[in-house]
Design a protein around this motif. Structure first.
Motif, PDB file in Angstrom:
ATOM      1  N   TYR A 108       0.867  -1.176   0.000  1.00  0.00           N
ATOM      2  CA  TYR A 108       0.000   0.000   0.000  1.00  0.00           C
ATOM      3  C   TYR A 108       0.899   1.219   0.000  1.00  0.00           C
ATOM      4  O   TYR A 108       2.064   1.150   0.378  1.00  0.00           O
TER       5      TYR A 108
ATOM      6  N   ASP B 273      -2.124   5.641   1.522  1.00  0.00           N
ATOM      7  CA  ASP B 273      -3.040   4.660   2.112  1.00  0.00           C
ATOM      8  C   ASP B 273      -2.831   4.583   3.616  1.00  0.00           C
ATOM      9  O   ASP B 273      -3.779   4.525   4.394  1.00  0.00           O
TER      10      ASP B 273
ATOM     11  N   ARG C 270      -7.717  -0.323   1.690  1.00  0.00           N
ATOM     12  CA  ARG C 270      -6.587  -1.059   1.162  1.00  0.00           C
ATOM     13  C   ARG C 270      -5.528  -1.285   2.250  1.00  0.00           C
ATOM     14  O   ARG C 270      -4.998  -2.384   2.414  1.00  0.00           O
ATOM     15  N   TYR C 271      -5.256  -0.214   3.039  1.00  0.00           N
ATOM     16  CA  TYR C 271      -4.310  -0.322   4.137  1.00  0.00           C
ATOM     17  C   TYR C 271      -4.789  -1.342   5.163  1.00  0.00           C
ATOM     18  O   TYR C 271      -4.058  -2.240   5.571  1.00  0.00           O
TER      19      TYR C 271
END
Lengths: 557, 356, 269
Positions: C109, C113, C120-121
């Motif tokens: 990421y 992020d 996503r993180y």
């Protein structure tokens, strides 16, 4: 056995006495002779001397298990220290040392003997106070678990309140002020009430923590609810500062803010990535001078920019400066890195100071007429208004620090700090990791510098000496390297307090020196340690102590 | 994650972009200096005699740096640490001895027996600095031996400021001027007499140091510990004692350097230790830290460059007040040497850190 | 299939030749041991393979591509992980963090992020933690995730070091004396763990080991180095009877019949 104990007690007494000589002769103790804490008698000087005697007694007593040994040996130490102080008073009175030692004045003798002078009366006073301090310290340490700590905390709280009279007095409601404070310092009644209140407070706090029922009660409110509530409250208090704080206090708050920003920045480099940067002031300077050059009509180009345009440019410039410093020092080992960065810091200062660059940077006179920010028609001018800007910047830096710490980049910094070689073997690119620490860390410093330049309205090279770097390192060390709350505590203690106490200014750096040494010796992880980092330093120092006498300590580091 | 066109190397070393950038910067600096020198020499603002005076002054100053640098180098040799407070050790001797010099001057003794006075001042300063150095070791370094490198470095910085501001508190922040020593006034051929005295003083001290290290048991112990502390300890060398001796000897030389410095520059002040300290450290690294002859050579080289540098490098560009850039040159040398040749000109005799 | 191959690998330190013309071929899914007396160049070999030393001559190929002189972190990302003779953990981080750092190259990421804590993180961090816990369970450290690494007992530290190396998802694992300082019971467990690495995870093992019992027990192939040169290679049995090996280990004369004719086997010594 008794001989050994006595020798130890006397030795500690002598050491404390020498510390007393030192503090007296450098002027720290006489400087506070006028600062009254409680009533008309207890000055800050006296408080310091009493604390010294009590510390001697405590240091001696703590090695013994029971009060029966703690108290007598502690008292012996305190008495020895008293005698040492009296000896100094005698010397100062009867020998003319003022030609050499600035502070060897008759006034010092009076302070040292609690007003008795270098005579029999003074001796009796000193010994009596030594006896009481010894009994007090011994007695405290003999009390069951929380009480010693509670009483000491309450006493310190009371003294702090007395110390801050000039600051707090105008802020509190008239009734409270006139009850608490006398002509100087706390009134006697005020002191007693404060002390009792503080005792109750600290007791409550302790019992809340220790008590299983209340612990469960607080746990009933889940952390996801509790934390935002606490955070919101804190934020409210912080944001309200300009409303109740006057001009002076807001100014101090701004300066503390500048140092918190720098502290958070250096924390990324030193606390997280383990790289000791002694030239951090360079970034502060780059930020400040970029702001100055871009917005002041005095130097360089004929055009001037708006504050809001100049601010991001200043930060970006500092990031570039961070990369520029970071690149060459990538491969350096720790001690060389420290010196090389110190070199960079000095080069920046000297260049700024030089006549060569005077047309561009203003030389020794610096640059004035730096722009202040304005939003629409509101010009942010006073320290009170500026405070909000500083607060937002600090919050932003804090937020960024937390997010970075919890990311893979933060972990790669920790890995580099712990073992650079293994970090690489784990696929971490040390160039990216170190450079990002330098660049992001620098940007906080640059932001701080840009705001500083704008608030003060001018920059001069003298504001960017090595001492600023040392100040930032010291506040990190005091609070705990790697610990974010530690940065705030460190900045409040090492920047805020000295700003509030005028007499203290001169001894600031002396105290920084003491802080750096004492923290590393006695509490290397700082006052508010980062959870993980704490173990590292404390253990290592513990281990070092164990093998110190006949140590074979190669191989590490 | 993919690796785009990985860069590969054989032949024992690896170069990457970051290094290339650094080398490029170094090259540009070198070009600036060379061009400046050529321009200056062509412009011919300075006479040969002026250049000679620059060099002579540089040597005298460099000799003092060398003396301080020895303290850094010896401590590094036995402890592998930089005694950041060494500049303050130097300052403490010079500051304290001012009062002795002042007393001797007022009582007329200085005029009557200048040489005895001078020796007394040197010894006194040496002893003061020695005491300070030993105390610093005992309080700030010894309890932390074996801790991570960062820790003693931080206490060293702390000790440095503690000492500075202690002296400021004790003696005030004003500048004090050493009394003139009558026999050292005037010139000897093209040299100032003080410069000659400084140079001779440094030479004698160096000779004594070499004798001490080569011929005495304590000196042998220091060399043994510097070579291999573990082995020395196993062979029955008292390591603690050897370390204290190192600090004592280094401190003593710093004290002597303090008085010599005061002879040249006359004025002393609580902050005076910072720059000579850093410069002496530069000299020590320049010569190869841990390397005794290196420290001497490094000191001289640095002194001379610093003395002729501002005029030689910058005059050709027509830079205003080039002498202000003297310290910039010193710091730049410091940074460059740390970047490009951290083992120094003569090499790190005592070997650095394991590099793998 | 050949996984790792060095040809004419040479490394000098000043006048000392630490490796001379070393040709080494490691087959995929093999347990390959490198043995040799002290100073034979075993650790130098490891440092060359992992990119910490750049060889003076020769080539190192890993699954077909040359990795000679590649930066250590890139070598690691290609799938070569290692452990150390004198355990080198991130001593003061938690056990879990140690493994998470090993997963560094596989967590995907951007900085943005992380700052914004995007889904996503969160996804990547959760997946990483799950994988780390799974690896810890694999080496037998389940439940110790939040211990400080330095506080683990010795055997567990070795295991943690292996778990951290596994986090790189390596194809090749270099183990530098994994059983050093272990008691017989711990050694037994370590041998089992090494076998499981190969059998369950398909990882090729290149191993430096002093304990002949371990070497003879688990190796498919043994390479013998002496003074930087390869003097023998083969199955444990072949190597054990090689006169040059016996000479290297026991000194000249031993091979000519005065000493035992083979290297001591467990129980014989």
């Amino acid at each position: 056995m008794i001989v050994r104990a006595a020798r130890r007690a006397i030795f500690i007494g002598l050491v404390a006495g020498i510390a007393g000589w030192h503090l007296s002769l450098v002027g720290l103790i006489p400087a506070f002779a006028q600062r009254r804490l409680v009533g008309d008698t207890l000055t800050f000087s006296y408080a310091l001397l009493i604390a010294l005697l009590a510390l001697a007694a405590f240091a001696t007593g703590r090695r013994y298990p029971g009060a029966a040994q703690r108290i007598p040996w502690g008292v012996l130490s305190a008495l020895v220290s008293s005698l040492m102080l009296f000896l100094l008073a005698l010397l100062v009175t009867h020998l003319n040392l003022r030609q050499i030692l600035l502070n060897a004045t008759p006034e010092l003798a009076r302070v040292l003997t609690f007003g008795g002078g270098a005579s029999g009366a003074g001796l009796v006073r000193l010994l009596l106070i030594g006896l009481l301090a010894g009994l007090f310290a011994g007695g405290l340490s003999a009390l069951p678990r929380p009480w010693g700590r509670v009483i000491v905390s309450a006493a310190l709280m009371t003294l702090l309140l007395g110390l801050l009279r000039d600051v707090l007095g105008p802020l509190l409601p008239r009734v409270v002020t006139s009850f608490l404070y006398g002509t100087a310092g706390l009134s006697l009644a005020g002191a007693v009430v404060t002390f009792l209140l503080a005792t109750v407070l600290f007791t409550l706090r302790w019992s809340l923590r220790a008590n299983a029922v209340t612990a469960r009660a607080t746990a009933a409110v889940p952390a996801t609810v509790r934390q935002p509530v606490i955070q919101a409250l804190l934020l409210l208090i912080l944001a309200s500062v300009p409303l109740w704080a006057g001009l002076f206090l807001s100014n101090v708050a701004d300066f503390v803010g500048f140092y918190i920003l720098m502290g958070l920045g250096l924390n990324l480099v030193l606390g997280f990535a383990g790289l000791l940067d002694l030239g951090y002031v360079a970034f502060f300077a780059v930020g400040a001078y970029t702001m100055a050059v871009l917005t002041s009509p005095e130097v360089g180009q004929r055009f001037t920019l708006d504050f809001w345009v100049a601010l991001p440019i200043a930060v970006v410039t500092t990031v570039l400066a961070g990369l520029l410093v970071g690149l060459p020092v990538l491969r350096m080992r720790g001690d060389y890195l420290a010196i090389a960065t110190l070199g960079f810091g000095e080069i920046v200062r000297l260049l700024v100071l030089s006549d060569w660059l005077k047309p561009y940077l203003g030389g020794a006179q610096g640059v004035t007429r730096i722009a202040r920010p304005s939003i629409a028609s509101w010009r942010i001018d006073s320290p009170q208004e500026f405070y909000l800007l500083v607060l937002i910047s600090c919050l932003f830096a804090w937020f960024l620090s937390v997010r970075l710490r919890d990311s893979r980049l933060g972990r790669s910094w920790f890995a580099i700090r712990e073992d650079e070689h293994v970090a690489q073997a784990m696929g971490i690119n040390r160039v990216t990791a170190k450079l990002s620490a330098f660049a992001i860390g620098a940007s906080f410093g640059g932001l701080s510098g840009a705001l500083f330049a704008s608030l003060v309205g001018s920059v001069v090279p003298a504001s960017f000496s090595l001492l600023v770097s040392i100040n930032v390192v010291a506040l990190l060390v005091l609070g705990g390297m790697g610990s974010l709350p530690g940065v705030v505590v460190g900045a409040l203690a090492l920047v805020g307090l000295p700003e509030l106490l005028r007499e203290f200014q001169e001894y600031r750096l002396l105290v920084y020196g003491i802080v750096l040494i004492a923290m590393m010796l006695f509490r290397p992880a700082g006052l508010l340690p980062e959870r993980i980092h704490r173990r590292e330093l404390e253990e290592a120092v513990e281990e070092a102590r164990e093998i110190a006498p006949a140590e074979i300590a190669t191989g590490r580091g | 994650m993919t690796i785009a066109a990985p860069r590969r190397f054989t032949g024992g070393r690896r170069i990457d972009i970051s290094q290339l950038i650094v080398w490029a910067i170094g090259g540009i600096l070198l070009a600036i200096v060379l061009l400046g020198s050529i321009l200056t020499l062509r412009a011919g603002h300075y006479t040969a005699a002026q250049w000679r005076d620059f060099v002579v002054f540089g040597i005298a100053q460099g000799a003092i740096y060398a003396l301080i640098a020895l303290g850094y180098t010896m401590v590094y040799g036995v402890l592998r640490m930089i005694n950041f407070a060494h500049g303050e050790v130097f300052m403490s001797g010079a500051m304290t001895t001012f009062f002795l010099a002042d007393y001797l001057n007022r009582s007329g003794f200085l005029k009557a027996h200048p040489w005895i006075s001078l020796v007394a001042m040197l010894l006194f300063s040496g002893l003061v600095s020695m005491t300070v150095a030993v105390l610093v070791e005992r309080i700030a370094y010894r309890p932390l031996r074996g801790a991570p490198r960062l820790v003693p470095l931080i206490t060293a910085v702390g000790a440095s400021f503690f000492l500075q501001y202690t002296f400021r508190g004790l003696f005030g922040s004003g500048v004090r001027a050493y009394p003139a020593i009558p026999v050292l006034q005037g010139k000897l051929w093209v040299f100032q007499k003080t410069q000659v005295a400084v140079f001779i003083g440094v030479l004698i001290t160096l000779a004594l140091l070499v004798l001490f290290l080569q011929r005495t048991r304590a000196g042998l112990a220091i060399r043994a510990v510097a070579e291999d502390r573990e082995a020395a300890a196993l062979m029955g060398v008292d390591v603690d004692r050897a370390i204290v001796t190192t600090f004592a000897v280094g401190g003593f030389m710093a004290g002597i350097a303090g008085v010599l410095y005061a002879l040249v520059f006359v004025q002393v002040q609580f902050f005076m230790g910072f720059l000579p300290g850093i410069k002496a450290f530069t000299a020590a690294v320049l010569g190869g830290i841990g390397n005794l002859p290196g420290a001497a050579v490094g000191g001289l080289v640095l002194g001379v460059i610093e003395s002729i540098g501002p005029s030689l490098f910058f005059d050709g560009y027509g830079i205003r007040a080039a002498h202000q850039l003297k310290d910039v040159i010193a710091f730049t040398i410091l940074v460059l040497i740390l970047i490009f040749r951290p083992t120094g000109l003569l090499g790190e005799r005592l070997g650095g850190e394991e590099r793998v | 299939m050949v996984l790792l191959e060095t040809s004419h690998l040479t490394k000098r330190f000043g006048g000392l030749v630490a490796l001379r013309d070393v040709d080494l071929v490691v087959q995929e899914r093999a347990i390959h041991s490198v043995i040799g007396p002290n100073g034979a160049g075993k650790t130098t070999l490891f440092n060359c393979i992992t990119g910490f030393l750049v060889p003076d001559a020769g080539d190192i190929r890993f699954s077909g591509t040359s990795i000679t002189g590649l930066r250590p972190d890139l070598v690691a990302r290609l799938g070569i992980a290692r452990t150390y003779q004198n355990i080198r953990l991130f001593r003061h981080l938690s056990v879990l963090d140690n493994v998470l750092i090993g997963l560094h190259p596989h967590i995907n990421y951007s900085l943005l992020d992380a700052i914004l804590r995007t889904p996503r993180y969160r996804r990547a961090e959760r997946a990483a933690e799950r994988e780390a816990r799974e690896l810890l369970a694999f080496v037998g450290l389940a439940g110790k995730e939040f211990f400080t690494a330095a506080n683990l007992p010795y055997g567990d530290q070795r295991r943690l070091e292996i778990a951290r190396a596994l986090a790189l998802r390596p194809k090749l694992l270099l183990l530098d004396e994994p059983t050093a300082g272990m008691n017989p019971h711990e050694t037994e467990e370590m041998i089992r763990l090494i076998r499981r690495l190969r059998d369950e995870r398909g990882i090729t093992i290149l191993l430096i080991e002093h304990d002949m019992k371990v070497v003879m027990n688990i190796s498919d192939v043994v390479t013998v180095l002496d003074f930087g040169e390869k003097i023998a290679e083969g199955t444990p049995e072949e190597v054990r009877r090689d006169p040059r090996v016996i000479e290297a280990y026991l000194g000249r004369g031993a091979a000519s019949g005065l000493g035992p004719s083979t290297l001591p086997l467990p129980g014989e010594a």
